[in-house]
Design an enzyme around this catalytic site. Structure first.
Site, PDB file in Angstrom:
ATOM      1  N   GLU A   1     -15.645 -10.972   4.703  1.00 53.21           N
ATOM      2  CA  GLU A   1     -14.654 -11.064   3.844  1.00 53.21           C
ATOM      3  C   GLU A   1     -14.038 -12.247   3.330  1.00 53.21           C
ATOM      4  O   GLU A   1     -13.661 -12.247   2.164  1.00 53.21           O
ATOM      5  CB  GLU A   1     -13.201  -9.997   4.407  1.00 53.21           C
ATOM      6  CG  GLU A   1     -12.147  -9.713   3.363  1.00 53.21           C
ATOM      7  CD  GLU A   1     -11.104  -8.852   3.953  1.00 53.21           C
ATOM      8  OE1 GLU A   1     -10.729  -9.442   5.324  1.00 53.21           O
ATOM      9  OE2 GLU A   1     -10.631  -7.944   3.601  1.00 53.21           O
TER      10      GLU A   1
ATOM     11  N   CYS B   1     -10.045  -1.124  14.927  1.00 50.26           N
ATOM     12  CA  CYS B   1     -10.039  -2.392  15.311  1.00 50.26           C
ATOM     13  C   CYS B   1     -10.410  -2.927  16.695  1.00 50.26           C
ATOM     14  O   CYS B   1     -11.027  -3.805  17.052  1.00 50.26           O
ATOM     15  CB  CYS B   1      -9.023  -3.478  14.661  1.00 50.26           C
ATOM     16  SG  CYS B   1      -8.875  -3.018  12.892  1.00 50.26           S
TER      17      CYS B   1
ATOM     18  N   GLU C   1       2.114   1.708  -3.283  1.00 50.44           N
ATOM     19  CA  GLU C   1       1.058   2.353  -4.395  1.00 50.44           C
ATOM     20  C   GLU C   1       0.843   3.821  -3.965  1.00 50.44           C
ATOM     21  O   GLU C   1       0.671   4.549  -4.677  1.00 50.44           O
ATOM     22  CB  GLU C   1      -0.228   1.638  -3.931  1.00 50.44           C
ATOM     23  CG  GLU C   1      -1.199   1.896  -5.013  1.00 50.44           C
ATOM     24  CD  GLU C   1      -2.482   0.979  -4.454  1.00 50.44           C
ATOM     25  OE1 GLU C   1      -2.797   0.172  -3.675  1.00 50.44           O
ATOM     26  OE2 GLU C   1      -3.743   1.285  -5.388  1.00 50.44           O
TER      27      GLU C   1
ATOM     28  N   CYS D   1      -7.923  -1.899   4.297  1.00 52.45           N
ATOM     29  CA  CYS D   1      -7.943  -2.946   5.228  1.00 52.45           C
ATOM     30  C   CYS D   1      -9.091  -3.469   5.854  1.00 52.45           C
ATOM     31  O   CYS D   1      -9.205  -4.527   6.268  1.00 52.45           O
ATOM     32  CB  CYS D   1      -6.998  -2.458   6.398  1.00 52.45           C
ATOM     33  SG  CYS D   1      -5.486  -1.841   5.815  1.00 52.45           S
TER      34      CYS D   1
ATOM     35  N   SER E   1      -6.809   1.943  -2.239  1.00 50.52           N
ATOM     36  CA  SER E   1      -5.751   1.256  -2.654  1.00 50.52           C
ATOM     37  C   SER E   1      -6.208   0.017  -2.935  1.00 50.52           C
ATOM     38  O   SER E   1      -7.201  -0.669  -2.481  1.00 50.52           O
ATOM     39  CB  SER E   1      -4.801   1.040  -1.277  1.00 50.52           C
ATOM     40  OG  SER E   1      -3.874  -0.026  -1.517  1.00 50.52           O
TER      41      SER E   1
ATOM     42  N   GLU F   1       0.915  -1.184  -0.113  1.00 47.59           N
ATOM     43  CA  GLU F   1      -0.046  -0.197  -0.126  1.00 47.59           C
ATOM     44  C   GLU F   1       0.978   1.212  -0.210  1.00 47.59           C
ATOM     45  O   GLU F   1       0.560   2.162  -0.707  1.00 47.59           O
ATOM     46  CB  GLU F   1      -0.988   0.036   1.091  1.00 47.59           C
ATOM     47  CG  GLU F   1      -2.199   0.912   1.093  1.00 47.59           C
ATOM     48  CD  GLU F   1      -2.999   0.603   2.361  1.00 47.59           C
ATOM     49  OE1 GLU F   1      -3.542  -0.347   2.349  1.00 47.59           O
ATOM     50  OE2 GLU F   1      -3.101   1.349   3.335  1.00 47.59           O
TER      51      GLU F   1
ATOM     52  N   LYS G   1     -14.969  -9.647   9.040  1.00 43.93           N
ATOM     53  CA  LYS G   1     -13.796 -10.430   8.467  1.00 43.93           C
ATOM     54  C   LYS G   1     -14.355 -11.734   7.980  1.00 43.93           C
ATOM     55  O   LYS G   1     -13.817 -12.496   7.181  1.00 43.93           O
ATOM     56  CB  LYS G   1     -12.651 -10.696   9.516  1.00 43.93           C
ATOM     57  CG  LYS G   1     -11.721  -9.381   9.777  1.00 43.93           C
ATOM     58  CD  LYS G   1     -10.951  -9.178   8.537  1.00 43.93           C
ATOM     59  CE  LYS G   1     -10.197  -7.924   8.474  1.00 43.93           C
ATOM     60  NZ  LYS G   1      -9.423  -7.567   7.487  1.00 43.93           N
TER      61      LYS G   1
ATOM     62  N   GLU H   1     -13.751 -13.665  -4.739  1.00 47.80           N
ATOM     63  CA  GLU H   1     -12.326 -13.334  -5.333  1.00 47.80           C
ATOM     64  C   GLU H   1     -11.128 -13.509  -4.520  1.00 47.80           C
ATOM     65  O   GLU H   1      -9.733 -13.887  -4.753  1.00 47.80           O
ATOM     66  CB  GLU H   1     -12.246 -11.694  -5.683  1.00 47.80           C
ATOM     67  CG  GLU H   1     -12.257 -10.755  -4.497  1.00 47.80           C
ATOM     68  CD  GLU H   1     -13.774 -10.425  -4.067  1.00 47.80           C
ATOM     69  OE1 GLU H   1     -14.604 -11.111  -4.341  1.00 47.80           O
ATOM     70  OE2 GLU H   1     -13.891  -9.157  -3.496  1.00 47.80           O
TER      71      GLU H   1
END
Lengths: 587, 169
Positions: free
Chosen positions: A372, A514, A287, A310, A330, A284, A369, A377
């Site tokens: 996720e 978090c 990037e 994230c 990102s 990141e 999560k 993908e």
């Protein structure tokens, strides 16, 4: 300041005008039982619909009882918080609530952590004098959150979090009277709605109406299967909160005991998501530097500010609500997914195990999560990079189940090669941490100079929206930080209107980041706990021998042996992703 | 719930109503009121459009639609019948009235007759408690209704009545 004098339980007290009776009482240490009311100090989060009537008190000269949470103090007021009349009313109220509540506490996910259960115990309810019909609703299961609305007591805390704090708008009170409940539009399932799975509804639900999908059974099955190699990663915020489940003071760091407990549970390798956080910074951060360099070189097409990526709830949020901005974040995957991807390629090869026989479990402070790792993908031929995500709470349950005496465990280290991390990886667990970690690396790579100081205190704190300018050797870099999706929305609207002056923005969905995740030990409305966890995270960082991601020797090795360089084709394939327009895909 | 596609004209009507109220979230109830008046009912797609126009969540719009019994999500019959189930009407026999209407039309509460002529709903208090029990057909109020009168009331609408003007979606 305009002060009001009143008497509560025969004690004089002086408080600011506009203070509620409940808060005035709390200032002199008198606890008035409440249920729907919730306030998270300093985070500007308050729920006081005045609906449950548990906090009723007697006010001299007033005919009826007053709900303490939404009755303001007045001059000369005389309040009795625990008169027999108030106690009697309170017990009646709770009995009435219980008369329309399932009594399956024995197998309820919230047993032992349920505010309604505690209240019934406190009031000594042994019998319910009201019998009648019970409201029934269909259960709704999604990849991350389960709704069992028979257990909903209409406190509307979830609705407040979803709308006022997160500005997601998935939930609303619907219907009226006996059929009233909190639900997505048209009573559709959560997975068809704009829900981000941030889990803040779960974090504040006083009963078992909203809980996370329980994956402990699946993990136990994997751990007891001799044909599987089961490895585990644990997110930064977990080590700052897990101890609470075992009686430690909030803010106790239990990193070593966490590793020891995971080893005793039978995981073949005990790794650390912080390693992947360091990896995230390399990708990141690179990037960001690429975009900055292109921008400074006059490229008008380059997408700035760059947004962090994230947080899976945040990703789902912009996919639903700001799909036209999906090129701005990102493309780096989250640390959880980077870990899974590297574990099932680089590490699986290293130990000679087929990815189908390698089970990757993650311990996360997060409910989203779970969603996720179910995203298509992030799997290869149907085999997910991360098989199961457990919340901090689920891990505590597993540790207890395995009869591990957590507090007496020795401190142990994580395994290598995916267990080594720097202080930069650790601070991913709090608001401001990801961008601080990125700055530590980006600064040194960009300027070629060594950082004088590593603590960017200007990026730290608990305010919902923060801004800071970091001097990159003469080049001012403007940083924005938002936690809570409602705050994120403000920054996104600025970008939409072309008003944003930032180069980079960090966004975390949960208040506090978090550390305040939907999968953390329940805070029961005490925001001090979040601050203590945040301090613990910075303590852990300060104590680390290496505090910059690009100095992690195992990260260097990973690039040398496997990935080549940050943003290489291989890195792109394994560590980056794309985003989807979800504004139309579902209702 | 079957999905319907709104015609361009319907979309224009709804947008126009919203703009009359300056696309103000606080005017939601007035917008819904007007939309139902023009369209006859408020299907999910109309609620989504309104949410979009007023820049609020569709869950909130749905919350309001389901809170007030006045709002309907399914097409109403040409002559919507409402039986008041408020306290006064209830104690004066509204339940028997409702039962009789269900029996004669052979539909349940919330349904319409197959010919689309009648639909049946309950509501809470029309403010005519002195006339309890009260039945409304369209906007006409019938007071002190007895079960024996139901057949006659329904017959009034069986033929020869003008259909109220409404925009088709």
């Amino acid at each position: 300041m305009d002060m009001i004098n009143l008497t509560i339980d025969n004690r004089p007290v002086s408080v600011e005008r506009g203070t509620s009776v409940l808060q005035a009482a709390s200032q002199i240490g008198i606890n008035i039982p409440s249920l729907c009311y919730m306030k998270l100090e300093d985070l500007n989060i308050e729920n006081k619909p005045g609906g449950c009537r548990v906090c009723v008190v007697e006010v001299e000269g007033r005919r009826n009882l007053a709900p303490a949470c939404c009755t303001d103090v007045s001059e000369g007021m005389v309040v009795k918080t625990h008169s027999m009349r108030a106690i009697h009313a309170r017990r009646t109220v709770v009995e009435l609530i219980l008369s329309d509540h399932p009594t399956d506490c024995l197998k309820c996910a919230k047993a032992g952590n349920c505010d309604l259960q505690s209240l019934a115990q406190y009031l000594g309810i042994r019998e319910i004098h009201y019998e009648g019909e019970q409201s029934t609703f269909r259960e709704d299961t999604s990849p991350a959150i389960i709704r069992e609305l028979d257990k909903c007591i209409r406190c509307r805390r979830c609705e407040m979090m979803c709308n006022e704090v997160q500005s997601v708008g998935a939930l609303s009170a619907i219907n009226r009277g006996f059929n009233a409940v909190v639900s997505p539009a048209f009573e559709m399932n959560l997975d068809h709605s704009v829900c981000t799975y941030c889990g803040q509804c779960v974090a504040v639900c006083p009963t078992g109406a909203l809980t996370e999908v329980d994956n402990t059974g699946a993990v136990i099955r994997a751990l007891s299967n001799p044909d599987k190699t089961v490895i585990v990663q644990t997110a930064p915020a977990v080590r700052a909160a897990l101890g609470e489940e075992f009686g430690n003071e909030p803010g106790t760091l239990v990193t070593g005991k966490l590793a020891a407990a995971l080893r005793r549970l039978g995981f073949n390798y005990v790794f650390d998501t912080d390693f992947a956080a360091d990896l995230t910074i390399l990708e990141e951060g690179t990037e960001l530097l690429n975009r900055l360099t292109a921008y400074l070189g006059g490229d008008k097409e380059v997408k700035l500010p760059m947004l962090t990526s994230c947080c899976p709830a945040w990703v789902k949020f912009f996919e639903h609500q700001f799909p036209e901005l999906k090129d701005i974040p990102s493309s780096a995957r989250s640390p959880q997914q980077m870990f899974g991807s590297i574990a099932k390629s680089y590490f699986a090869d290293k130990i000679g195990v087929n990815r189908k026989d390698l089970v990757v479990v993650s311990i996360m402070p997060c409910v989203a999560k779970k969603y996720e790792c179910s995203r298509e993908e992030f799997s290869v031929n149907g085999n997910p990079d991360v098989d199961f995500a457990l919340t901090t709470r689920e891990l505590a349950h597993l540790i207890n189940l395995a009869n591990i005496d957590f507090k007496s465990l020795p401190d142990e280290d994580f395994d290598q090669p995916l267990g080594e991390s720097t202080g930069a990886g650790v601070i991913f667990g709090t608001t401001g941490g990801v961008i601080e970690a990125a700055i530590r690396t980006a600064y040194e790579v960009f300027t070629g100079k060594k950082l004088e100081r590593l603590d960017f205190t200007e990026l730290r704190g608990m305010e919902g929206l923060r801004r800071a300018t970091i001097d990159f050797d003469g080049l001012p870099i403007h940083i924005g930080i938002a936690h809570g999706l409602g705050n994120a929305r403000k920054l996104l609207e600025d970008i939409q209107q072309g008003k944003s002056q930032f180069h980079a923005i960090e966004i975390m969905s949960c208040p506090g980041g978090c550390i305040g995740g939907g999968g953390q030990p329940y805070h029961h409305g005490d925001a001090e706990i979040l601050k203590k966890r945040q301090m613990a995270i910075y303590r852990e960082d300060a104590g680390k021998p290496i505090r910059k991601s690009h100095e992690n020797p195992y990260i260097t090795k990973l690039y040398e042996e496997f990935l080549g360089s940050p943003m290489s084709e291989k890195a792109h394939h394994l560590l980056h992703t794309e985003y989807f327009d979800r504004s139309k895909s579902e209702r | 719930m079957p999905k319907i596609k709104l015609s361009q004209r319907t979309i224009e009507i709804v947008k126009e109503i919203c703009s009359t109220f300056e696309n103000n979230e606080g005017e939601l109830i007035n917008v819904l009121h007007e939309a139902q008046h023009k369209l006859g009912y408020l299907p999910a797609e109309v609620q989504e459009l309104i949410a979009n126009e007023l820049n609020m969540s569709v869950a909130k719009v749905y919350g309001v639609v389901t809170f007030y019994s006045f709002f309907n999500m399914i097409p109403q019959g040409e002559f919507p019948i409402s039986v008041c189930m408020g306290t006064a009407c209830y104690v004066r026999g509204a339940e028997q009235i409702l039962h009789e209407i269900k029996r004669q039309l052979n539909i349940e509460v919330g349904q319409s007759t197959p010919d689309g002529k009648f639909s049946l709903n309950c509501l809470r208090c029309v403010g005519a408690c002195g006339l309890a029990p009260v039945v409304m057909v369209g906007e006409k109020v019938y007071g002190r209704v007895a079960p024996q009168q139901i057949r006659k009331i329904i017959a009034e609408y069986q033929e020869g009545c003008v259909r109220p003007e409404r925009h088709e979606m």
